[in-house]
Design a protein around this motif. Sequence first.
Motif, mmCIF file in Angstrom:
data_model
loop_
_atom_site.group_PDB
_atom_site.id
_atom_site.type_symbol
_atom_site.label_atom_id
_atom_site.label_comp_id
_atom_site.label_asym_id
_atom_site.label_seq_id
_atom_site.Cartn_x
_atom_site.Cartn_y
_atom_site.Cartn_z
ATOM 1 N N CYS A 93 0.845 -1.203 0.000
ATOM 2 C CA CYS A 93 0.000 0.000 0.000
ATOM 3 C C CYS A 93 0.875 1.246 0.000
ATOM 4 O O CYS A 93 1.850 1.336 0.753
ATOM 5 C CB CYS A 93 -0.907 -0.012 1.238
ATOM 6 N N ALA B 292 0.379 5.743 -0.979
ATOM 7 C CA ALA B 292 -0.526 6.808 -1.414
ATOM 8 C C ALA B 292 -0.180 7.343 -2.796
ATOM 9 O O ALA B 292 -0.964 8.103 -3.378
ATOM 10 C CB ALA B 292 -0.507 7.952 -0.397
ATOM 11 N N THR C 171 -3.594 1.698 -3.786
ATOM 12 C CA THR C 171 -3.245 3.118 -3.747
ATOM 13 C C THR C 171 -4.159 3.808 -2.748
ATOM 14 O O THR C 171 -5.363 3.962 -2.997
ATOM 15 C CB THR C 171 -3.396 3.767 -5.133
ATOM 16 N N SER C 172 -3.596 4.196 -1.623
ATOM 17 C CA SER C 172 -4.388 4.818 -0.554
ATOM 18 C C SER C 172 -3.431 5.374 0.488
ATOM 19 O O SER C 172 -2.289 4.904 0.614
ATOM 20 C CB SER C 172 -5.315 3.787 0.096
ATOM 21 N N TRP C 173 -3.892 6.339 1.245
ATOM 22 C CA TRP C 173 -3.130 6.735 2.426
ATOM 23 C C TRP C 173 -3.076 5.534 3.369
ATOM 24 O O TRP C 173 -4.113 4.917 3.645
ATOM 25 C CB TRP C 173 -3.773 7.933 3.114
ATOM 26 N N ARG D 242 -5.580 5.118 6.256
ATOM 27 C CA ARG D 242 -6.973 4.966 5.815
ATOM 28 C C ARG D 242 -7.228 3.551 5.318
ATOM 29 O O ARG D 242 -8.301 2.984 5.554
ATOM 30 C CB ARG D 242 -7.283 5.986 4.723
ATOM 31 N N TYR D 243 -6.240 2.981 4.640
ATOM 32 C CA TYR D 243 -6.405 1.587 4.216
ATOM 33 C C TYR D 243 -6.458 0.668 5.430
ATOM 34 O O TYR D 243 -7.300 -0.242 5.492
ATOM 35 C CB TYR D 243 -5.261 1.171 3.298
#
Length: 379
Positions: free
Chosen positions: A231, A233, A251-253, A256-257
Amino acid sequence: MLNIAQTLLRWCRDARPFALATVVDVRGSTPLPLGTAMAVDADGNAVGSVSGGCVEGAVYDLCRQALREGGAPHRAWFGFSDDDAFAVGLTCGGELVVLVQTVGAAARPHLAAALDEAVQGLPVAVAQVVDGPAGLLGATLGVLGDGRVVSGTLDDGSADAMVADEALALLRAGRTARVALGGSGPDCPGPLSVLVHVQASRPRMLVFGAVDFAAALSRAGAFLGYRVTVCDARPVFATAERFPYADEVVTSWPHRYLERTEVDSRTAVCVLTHDAKFDVPLLRLALDLPVGYVGAMGSRRTHDERLRLLREEGVGEEQLARLRSPIGLDLGARTPEETAVSITAEIIAHVGGGSGLPLSRGTGPIHRTAPRRRFSPVS
């Protein structure tokens, strides 16, 4: 048993008589773990192993004898003998007990239902009575991850319920273990010792930071059987092409994931970003979750600054004590591949209760046996 599930399933479906030899107790240093099995069919075909070679011939003969003569299941002990160490004994110095039983027509359909789940890669537990009343010895019961009993040859209502409950608990923990059950109450069966063979979903490795070290770590994690997620961002770096060994690339902060994904006590969280804007919110959350391992990459200076920022965010000392940082064991690693070995070595040591020291500097058995969990009698 589940180490040879595919062959056993075929033999059950073909109604082929076979004898099953299962490692039901281990002490000291033994080559293979609790629950490992070997089976022999009526034609003399063998599959599996109980000792990595030390006593295979003797166990094979016991299985053939069981098929010829029938009779009740029985246990056989194998240990180290100074006088005849290379005859029928464990040259590693440990001891093991093998339960030998024939699997007859009545048991095969029930056992096949559980084995089919295992072959499909689905979570399943098979409980096998390895000590107790003669009529129950060797009996099996299967449980799916959702708690449904898919097979049962105990033929004892109170025993079925008790064994199923404990099998489900071990399935959720992802751990094969031998447990003591039963008691003296009026509604309880007599004392039983049950070996619960567990196939659970793969444990997760969450790798945060789409860097070269993450590519090497995802490959090492996949080799060890983890379901690996990478993961980051930054979409330009978080691509499936850069991480071919990962099961998924997100694809994420990072925090938050982690908030929305499923974790458990077997999950390893590896933070490789060493960037405070990602690290701090991610570690603050990770250290508050029931995951098995949390490690973060960075120098000792980075580590000290990270601790300061986490304390400012209200993370307590008990939580901070869970953090493995700088991540990995001191192996002298330099390259991404060497660093991946360092990290996975620390995870293995943490999960298995190892010291991380060279075996040549230690004493005692080199194989650890997980402590048995003893359950209170149910009445």
